[in-house]
Design a protein around this motif. Structure first.
Motif, PDB file in Angstrom:
ATOM      1  N   VAL A  25       0.873  -1.174   0.000  1.00 18.25           N
ATOM      2  CA  VAL A  25       0.000   0.000   0.000  1.00 18.25           C
ATOM      3  C   VAL A  25       0.908   1.222   0.000  1.00 18.25           C
ATOM      4  O   VAL A  25       1.614   1.491   0.967  1.00 18.25           O
ATOM      5  N   ALA A  26       0.902   1.969  -1.110  1.00 17.44           N
ATOM      6  CA  ALA A  26       1.872   3.046  -1.282  1.00 17.44           C
ATOM      7  C   ALA A  26       1.336   4.423  -0.928  1.00 17.44           C
ATOM      8  O   ALA A  26       2.103   5.335  -0.625  1.00 17.44           O
TER       9      ALA A  26
ATOM     10  N   ALA B 267     -12.414   7.078   1.618  1.00 19.71           N
ATOM     11  CA  ALA B 267     -10.995   7.268   1.306  1.00 19.71           C
ATOM     12  C   ALA B 267     -10.617   6.329   0.171  1.00 19.71           C
ATOM     13  O   ALA B 267     -11.304   5.341  -0.094  1.00 19.71           O
ATOM     14  N   VAL B 268      -9.524   6.658  -0.509  1.00 21.02           N
ATOM     15  CA  VAL B 268      -9.021   5.830  -1.609  1.00 21.02           C
ATOM     16  C   VAL B 268      -7.578   5.467  -1.329  1.00 21.02           C
ATOM     17  O   VAL B 268      -6.781   6.310  -0.908  1.00 21.02           O
ATOM     18  N   LEU B 269      -7.237   4.199  -1.562  1.00 19.26           N
ATOM     19  CA  LEU B 269      -5.872   3.718  -1.376  1.00 19.26           C
ATOM     20  C   LEU B 269      -5.261   3.341  -2.715  1.00 19.26           C
ATOM     21  O   LEU B 269      -5.962   2.845  -3.605  1.00 19.26           O
TER      22      LEU B 269
ATOM     23  N   SER C 238      -3.533  -0.960  -8.342  1.00 15.94           N
ATOM     24  CA  SER C 238      -4.972  -0.713  -8.285  1.00 15.94           C
ATOM     25  C   SER C 238      -5.317   0.446  -7.349  1.00 15.94           C
ATOM     26  O   SER C 238      -4.513   0.859  -6.519  1.00 15.94           O
ATOM     27  N   LEU C 239      -6.538   0.959  -7.499  1.00 13.85           N
ATOM     28  CA  LEU C 239      -7.113   1.944  -6.583  1.00 13.85           C
ATOM     29  C   LEU C 239      -8.264   1.287  -5.842  1.00 13.85           C
ATOM     30  O   LEU C 239      -9.127   0.649  -6.455  1.00 13.85           O
ATOM     31  N   VAL C 240      -8.278   1.454  -4.526  1.00 13.09           N
ATOM     32  CA  VAL C 240      -9.285   0.795  -3.688  1.00 13.09           C
ATOM     33  C   VAL C 240     -10.060   1.851  -2.918  1.00 13.09           C
ATOM     34  O   VAL C 240      -9.474   2.663  -2.202  1.00 13.09           O
TER      35      VAL C 240
ATOM     36  N   SER D   1     -10.616  -0.467  -8.527  1.00 14.52           N
ATOM     37  CA  SER D   1     -10.306  -0.219  -9.936  1.00 14.52           C
ATOM     38  C   SER D   1      -8.988  -0.938 -10.222  1.00 14.52           C
ATOM     39  O   SER D   1      -7.900  -0.421  -9.941  1.00 14.52           O
ATOM     40  N   GLU D   2      -9.102  -2.151 -10.730  1.00 18.77           N
ATOM     41  CA  GLU D   2      -7.920  -2.979 -10.922  1.00 18.77           C
ATOM     42  C   GLU D   2      -7.057  -2.452 -12.072  1.00 18.77           C
ATOM     43  O   GLU D   2      -7.570  -1.984 -13.087  1.00 18.77           O
TER      44      GLU D   2
END
Length: 204
Positions: A160-161, A173-175, A180-182, A195-196
């Protein structure tokens, strides 16, 4: 700067001056430093106003965006043996600026995210791996103690960057996880969408 650095953050709550914090990443451990920098418009120069020692490598800096708490900031650090964590500091204003330790989060951390206004009593702590993807941490008044109020793990995630709080929805929140974006629901404490392969490579 005496040592190399990979982290810099604007003191965004400061409206009168252009202040920045920079942290060093020396493998010599106790020799790391936090620098308080100021950009002076009249001279077009960057001045170093203060330097403080830091006991571990500094991998990330995060300043509180609120003008009320503009002197609060987190360092995310990594020790020689590989363990990570985050420490909250306060800049004590006076004849000279001093650094005051407030609390330390002894938990896996790669980044700390304040809410966009900097007025919430909780922060987001991003972990380095899927099991510690996101922790919701509550801090008491005065930031003297903290409590983990929830965690959102992610399966099959190597790293997780980064992450961001939705400025329009306080419970979202978005990770950035691998490529990918989660999207995460902070109230339900679960991820709600992915969003893979949103990026061609892993987000750093």
């Amino acid at each position: 700067m005496e040592f190399r650095s990979r982290s810099i953050a604007a003191v965004v709550g400061e409206s009168d001056k252009h202040h920045f914090l920079a942290g060093t990443l020396s493998l010599k451990g106790n020799n790391n430093q936090i620098h308080l920098l100021e950009y002076v418009e009249s001279t077009n120069l960057i001045e170093c106003n203060a330097i403080w020692n830091h006991s571990s490598e500094i991998w990330s800096l995060s300043c509180c965006p609120s003008s009320m708490n503009k002197d609060y900031f987190f360092t995310v650090w990594k020790k020689e043996q590989g363990s990570t964590g985050a420490t909250l500091w306060s800049l004590e204003q006076g004849a000279s600026v001093k650094l005051k330790h407030l609390l330390t989060l002894d938990m896996p951390a790669s980044r700390v995210v304040w809410d966009p206004a900097g007025l919430s009593d909780h922060i987001l702590v991003l972990g380095e791996t899927g099991p510690y993807a996101l922790s919701i941490v509550n801090m008491d008044t005065g930031c003297k103690s903290h409590k983990v109020s929830g965690k959102i793990p992610l399966d099959n995630v190597q790293r997780v960057a980064g992450g961001a709080w939705d400025p329009n929805h306080p419970n979202s929140a978005v990770l950035a996880a691998d490529t990918s974006l989660v999207q995460c629901d902070l109230r339900a404490k679960q991820h709600t969408g992915v969003s893979e392969h949103a990026h061609a490579g892993c987000v750093c």
